[in-house]
Design a protein around this motif. Structure first.
Motif, mmCIF file in Angstrom:
data_model
loop_
_atom_site.group_PDB
_atom_site.id
_atom_site.type_symbol
_atom_site.label_atom_id
_atom_site.label_comp_id
_atom_site.label_asym_id
_atom_site.label_seq_id
_atom_site.Cartn_x
_atom_site.Cartn_y
_atom_site.Cartn_z
ATOM 1 N N GLY A 66 0.916 0.050 0.530
ATOM 2 C CA GLY A 66 -0.040 -0.377 1.540
ATOM 3 C C GLY A 66 0.421 -1.655 2.208
ATOM 4 O O GLY A 66 1.444 -2.234 1.836
ATOM 5 N N PHE A 67 -0.327 -2.114 3.207
ATOM 6 C CA PHE A 67 0.011 -3.347 3.906
ATOM 7 C C PHE A 67 -0.823 -4.486 3.341
ATOM 8 O O PHE A 67 -2.014 -4.339 3.102
ATOM 9 N N ASP A 68 -0.170 -5.639 3.140
ATOM 10 C CA ASP A 68 -0.821 -6.764 2.476
ATOM 11 C C ASP A 68 -0.074 -8.049 2.837
ATOM 12 O O ASP A 68 1.025 -8.002 3.380
ATOM 13 N N VAL A 69 -0.677 -9.185 2.502
ATOM 14 C CA VAL A 69 0.010 -10.474 2.616
ATOM 15 C C VAL A 69 0.514 -10.859 1.232
ATOM 16 O O VAL A 69 -0.067 -10.469 0.217
ATOM 17 N N ALA A 70 1.582 -11.600 1.191
ATOM 18 C CA ALA A 70 2.174 -12.010 -0.079
ATOM 19 C C ALA A 70 1.325 -13.078 -0.757
ATOM 20 O O ALA A 70 0.745 -13.941 -0.098
ATOM 21 N N ALA A 71 1.257 -12.992 -2.075
ATOM 22 C CA ALA A 71 0.557 -13.974 -2.894
ATOM 23 C C ALA A 71 1.600 -14.738 -3.723
ATOM 24 O O ALA A 71 2.784 -14.403 -3.713
ATOM 25 N N ALA A 72 1.146 -15.720 -4.455
ATOM 26 C CA ALA A 72 2.043 -16.572 -5.233
ATOM 27 C C ALA A 72 2.862 -15.790 -6.259
ATOM 28 O O ALA A 72 3.992 -16.144 -6.552
ATOM 29 N N ARG A 73 2.324 -14.712 -6.790
ATOM 30 C CA ARG A 73 3.011 -13.958 -7.844
ATOM 31 C C ARG A 73 3.999 -12.917 -7.307
ATOM 32 O O ARG A 73 4.596 -12.158 -8.055
ATOM 33 N N ASP A 74 4.169 -12.871 -5.983
ATOM 34 C CA ASP A 74 4.982 -11.838 -5.349
ATOM 35 C C ASP A 74 6.407 -12.287 -5.044
ATOM 36 O O ASP A 74 6.675 -13.469 -4.879
ATOM 37 N N GLN A 75 7.277 -11.303 -4.930
ATOM 38 C CA GLN A 75 8.622 -11.470 -4.399
ATOM 39 C C GLN A 75 8.598 -10.806 -3.030
ATOM 40 O O GLN A 75 8.001 -9.729 -2.874
ATOM 41 N N VAL A 76 9.237 -11.405 -2.050
ATOM 42 C CA VAL A 76 9.285 -10.840 -0.704
ATOM 43 C C VAL A 76 10.736 -10.538 -0.366
ATOM 44 O O VAL A 76 11.610 -11.380 -0.541
ATOM 45 N N TYR A 77 10.977 -9.327 0.091
ATOM 46 C CA TYR A 77 12.315 -8.870 0.466
ATOM 47 C C TYR A 77 12.271 -8.364 1.902
ATOM 48 O O TYR A 77 11.208 -8.017 2.404
ATOM 49 N N HIS A 78 13.424 -8.305 2.530
ATOM 50 C CA HIS A 78 13.537 -7.701 3.856
ATOM 51 C C HIS A 78 14.473 -6.516 3.712
ATOM 52 O O HIS A 78 15.659 -6.684 3.438
ATOM 53 N N VAL A 79 13.907 -5.324 3.839
ATOM 54 C CA VAL A 79 14.660 -4.085 3.649
ATOM 55 C C VAL A 79 14.664 -3.322 4.972
ATOM 56 O O VAL A 79 13.610 -2.886 5.438
ATOM 57 N N ASP A 80 15.822 -3.199 5.565
ATOM 58 C CA ASP A 80 15.972 -2.467 6.829
ATOM 59 C C ASP A 80 14.965 -2.916 7.884
ATOM 60 O O ASP A 80 14.357 -2.093 8.575
ATOM 61 N N GLY A 81 14.751 -4.232 7.983
ATOM 62 C CA GLY A 81 13.847 -4.772 8.991
ATOM 63 C C GLY A 81 12.382 -4.736 8.618
ATOM 64 O O GLY A 81 11.525 -5.089 9.426
ATOM 65 N N ILE A 82 12.070 -4.316 7.404
ATOM 66 C CA ILE A 82 10.678 -4.249 6.944
ATOM 67 C C ILE A 82 10.469 -5.284 5.846
ATOM 68 O O ILE A 82 11.254 -5.372 4.902
ATOM 69 N N VAL A 84 9.029 -6.360 2.642
ATOM 70 C CA VAL A 84 8.571 -5.632 1.459
ATOM 71 C C VAL A 84 8.059 -6.640 0.438
ATOM 72 O O VAL A 84 8.752 -7.604 0.109
ATOM 73 N N ILE A 85 6.853 -6.413 -0.061
ATOM 74 C CA ILE A 85 6.211 -7.307 -1.020
ATOM 75 C C ILE A 85 6.062 -6.575 -2.344
ATOM 76 O O ILE A 85 5.528 -5.469 -2.388
ATOM 77 N N ILE A 86 6.545 -7.207 -3.422
ATOM 78 C CA ILE A 86 6.450 -6.606 -4.749
ATOM 79 C C ILE A 86 5.960 -7.673 -5.722
ATOM 80 O O ILE A 86 6.548 -8.755 -5.816
ATOM 81 N N ASP A 87 4.899 -7.374 -6.449
ATOM 82 C CA ASP A 87 4.408 -8.258 -7.503
ATOM 83 C C ASP A 87 5.509 -8.388 -8.557
ATOM 84 O O ASP A 87 6.110 -7.396 -8.955
ATOM 85 N N ARG A 88 5.786 -9.609 -9.005
ATOM 86 C CA ARG A 88 6.855 -9.825 -9.993
ATOM 87 C C ARG A 88 6.662 -8.985 -11.254
ATOM 88 O O ARG A 88 7.630 -8.559 -11.866
ATOM 89 N N VAL A 94 9.527 -0.681 -10.077
ATOM 90 C CA VAL A 94 9.761 -0.110 -8.744
ATOM 91 C C VAL A 94 11.216 -0.239 -8.284
ATOM 92 O O VAL A 94 11.575 0.334 -7.254
ATOM 93 N N LEU A 95 12.041 -0.959 -9.022
ATOM 94 C CA LEU A 95 13.451 -1.087 -8.642
ATOM 95 C C LEU A 95 14.088 0.287 -8.491
ATOM 96 O O LEU A 95 13.961 1.142 -9.360
ATOM 97 N N GLY A 96 14.751 0.493 -7.391
ATOM 98 C CA GLY A 96 15.433 1.759 -7.143
ATOM 99 C C GLY A 96 14.549 2.853 -6.582
ATOM 100 O O GLY A 96 15.015 3.962 -6.315
ATOM 101 N N ALA A 97 13.265 2.569 -6.378
ATOM 102 C CA ALA A 97 12.363 3.591 -5.830
ATOM 103 C C ALA A 97 12.753 3.934 -4.394
ATOM 104 O O ALA A 97 13.294 3.109 -3.659
ATOM 105 N N LYS A 98 12.479 5.169 -4.017
ATOM 106 C CA LYS A 98 12.781 5.646 -2.662
ATOM 107 C C LYS A 98 11.473 5.991 -1.966
ATOM 108 O O LYS A 98 10.695 6.806 -2.456
ATOM 109 N N ILE A 99 11.232 5.344 -0.816
ATOM 110 C CA ILE A 99 10.040 5.611 -0.022
ATOM 111 C C ILE A 99 10.450 6.547 1.114
ATOM 112 O O ILE A 99 11.405 6.282 1.835
ATOM 113 N N ASP A 100 9.713 7.635 1.244
ATOM 114 C CA ASP A 100 10.011 8.626 2.277
ATOM 115 C C ASP A 100 8.712 9.000 2.982
ATOM 116 O O ASP A 100 7.615 8.655 2.528
ATOM 117 N N TYR A 101 8.833 9.710 4.082
ATOM 118 C CA TYR A 101 7.682 10.242 4.802
ATOM 119 C C TYR A 101 7.915 11.726 4.976
ATOM 120 O O TYR A 101 8.967 12.146 5.465
#
Length: 123
Positions: A66-82, A84-88, A94-101
């Motif tokens: 989903g879409f969200d703002v980053a919190a203190a416990r999060d890591q923020v990455y930039h993946v292909d221009g997007i 990406v926020i992941i809780d530590r 989630v490492l290595g996960a593949k998101i598709d549509y």
């Protein structure tokens, strides 16, 4: 002069921007296009990113997207221009996960497949 180290509370710490991992998750071209279209169509501010995580625990855990703002416990990455926020606490799951549509005659939506797992439809 005496220096005192003051440790900020977790709520005062900014999320960590981390690009040491080239891409903790993979986003297909089709998923990227849908994410970018959703961001633009809904006028979602640039401070928001795509949150990837887990809901539940143990054998019943499911991926969360989903879409969200980053919190203190999060890591923020930039993946292909997007952004990406992941809780530590979720990062190792989630490492290595593949998101598709995926789209067919009956439904369309995002899927997430963990490393070596079958894709799960997101809510």
């Amino acid at each position: 002069m005496n220096k005192t180290n003051i440790t900020p509370s977790p709520d005062q710490v900014a999320p960590e921007i981390n690009n040491d991992l080239a891409a903790p998750v993979r986003i297909t071209a089709r998923a990227r296009a849908e994410i970018m279209e959703t961001l633009a169509a809904n006028k979602i501010p640039a401070t928001y990113g795509l949150r990837i995580g887990l809901r539940g625990g143990g054998c019943g855990a499911t991926f969360l997207l989903g879409f969200d703002v980053a919190a203190a416990r999060d890591q923020v990455y930039h993946v292909d221009g997007i952004r990406v926020i992941i809780d530590r606490m979720h990062l190792m799951y989630v490492l290595g996960a593949k998101i598709d549509y995926e789209e067919n005659d009956r439904q369309a939506g995002f899927t997430i497949a963990g490393s070596g797992q079958e894709a799960q439809k997101t809510d």
